[in-house]
Design an enzyme around this catalytic site. Sequence first.
Site, mmCIF file in Angstrom:
data_model
loop_
_atom_site.group_PDB
_atom_site.id
_atom_site.type_symbol
_atom_site.label_atom_id
_atom_site.label_comp_id
_atom_site.label_asym_id
_atom_site.label_seq_id
_atom_site.Cartn_x
_atom_site.Cartn_y
_atom_site.Cartn_z
ATOM 1 N N LYS A 1 4.991 30.471 19.214
ATOM 2 C CA LYS A 1 4.773 29.822 20.512
ATOM 3 C C LYS A 1 5.015 30.906 21.549
ATOM 4 O O LYS A 1 6.149 31.336 21.761
ATOM 5 C CB LYS A 1 5.737 28.651 20.695
ATOM 6 C CG LYS A 1 5.508 27.917 22.006
ATOM 7 C CD LYS A 1 6.624 26.954 22.326
ATOM 8 C CE LYS A 1 6.708 26.824 23.834
ATOM 9 N NZ LYS A 1 7.956 26.222 24.264
ATOM 10 N N GLY B 1 12.384 22.070 31.693
ATOM 11 C CA GLY B 1 13.702 21.483 31.937
ATOM 12 C C GLY B 1 13.814 20.678 33.221
ATOM 13 O O GLY B 1 14.890 20.170 33.543
ATOM 14 N N ALA C 1 6.711 20.991 28.044
ATOM 15 C CA ALA C 1 7.645 21.183 29.170
ATOM 16 C C ALA C 1 7.429 20.220 30.328
ATOM 17 O O ALA C 1 6.298 19.943 30.722
ATOM 18 C CB ALA C 1 7.606 22.603 29.705
ATOM 19 N N GLY C 2 8.530 19.730 30.860
ATOM 20 C CA GLY C 2 8.499 18.923 32.073
ATOM 21 C C GLY C 2 8.681 17.429 31.876
ATOM 22 O O GLY C 2 8.890 16.689 32.830
ATOM 23 N N ASN D 1 12.198 19.346 24.837
ATOM 24 C CA ASN D 1 13.539 19.702 24.390
ATOM 25 C C ASN D 1 14.580 19.031 25.280
ATOM 26 O O ASN D 1 15.290 18.122 24.864
ATOM 27 C CB ASN D 1 13.706 21.223 24.399
ATOM 28 C CG ASN D 1 15.014 21.682 23.769
ATOM 29 O OD1 ASN D 1 15.905 20.895 23.484
ATOM 30 N ND2 ASN D 1 15.157 22.949 23.534
ATOM 31 N N THR D 2 14.612 19.438 26.549
ATOM 32 C CA THR D 2 15.658 18.951 27.449
ATOM 33 C C THR D 2 15.654 17.433 27.603
ATOM 34 O O THR D 2 16.734 16.821 27.682
ATOM 35 C CB THR D 2 15.499 19.616 28.832
ATOM 36 O OG1 THR D 2 15.378 21.029 28.638
ATOM 37 C CG2 THR D 2 16.701 19.341 29.719
#
Lengths: 72, 257
Positions: free
Chosen positions: B100, B161, B187-188, B209-210
């Site tokens: 990635k 994040g 992301a986001g 992830n976050t």
Amino acid sequence: MEKSVQIHVNGESKVWRSGATVADLLRDLDIKAERVAVELNLEILDRAAFAHRPLNDGDRVEIMSFIGGGSF
Amino acid sequence: MADDRLMIAGREFKSRLWVGTGKYKDFVETQKAIEASGADVVTVAVRRVNITDRSKDNLLDYIDPKKYTILPNTAGCYTVEDAVRYSRLARAAGVSDLIKLEVLGDEKTLFPDTAGLIEAAKILIKEGFIVLPYTNDDPIVAKKLVDIGCPAVMPLAAPIGSGLGIRNPYNLKILMESVSVPVIVDAGVGTASDAALAMEYGADAVLMNTAIAGAQDPLAMAEAMKYAVWAGRLAYKAGRIPRKLYATASSPIEGML
């Protein structure tokens, strides 16, 4: 007295016994070879080369592995 | 959903939810959250081994590479040189050519440096890597990445994040229509509805992830994300009704008094 070499491992200065190979270094540090990548003076080594690459004075060794992370 | 598999570069993926492994309390929580999410692709970062304290466990003791596809990333790389170096190290440390690819442009936004991204992708593809690029929600850049040989693209929904959700749904939709390869929104995402929305727009998968690791109850959020991605995918395939300004009765007039 046994001869020694000064090397840098992951940015830390270390004194290691002369004649040691990359495989010896990993063993001494208690690191499983199959879980890491080793870069010696900016050259990424094949795992097969670990056992016969000797460490020389001034060598810079980077031992890298996977850690938790998504994006940065 | 069993026959609705995601294919990238000849590899088959069961789950359309991919997860990162950062920011968890410990490896046990990481493992449980991934289990609860149902994800079969997990991203990992490449870092120096701690040589002074060897008591620390290894992530791969908790995430079995035989069970999960390990997707190393170049998180933290701001130059083409670094991204290429980390990719090579990841391949040497792992078992596959998957990477990635992140080339970041700025510490405050963590937005991708798309010029650097394309340059790094070219080098890595030439070396046989399967490059999954973390990119902007820019359809033109996405097309360029596909043209040079990326088998999928990973546009952001919002800054990494940030939890802001999909900031530019129209760009993402245009991007999805512009490329013929799988699109993984990366992301986001902040909560389950963001993930569902991404899938409803036509994303092939979502990576986060976050949103999971940072939730008050990561395991519950991991499960929520699993269902959100399923729901969004099913809704996308089912085809939503058109939006209309005024009401349309769903009960017949006929038979009324």
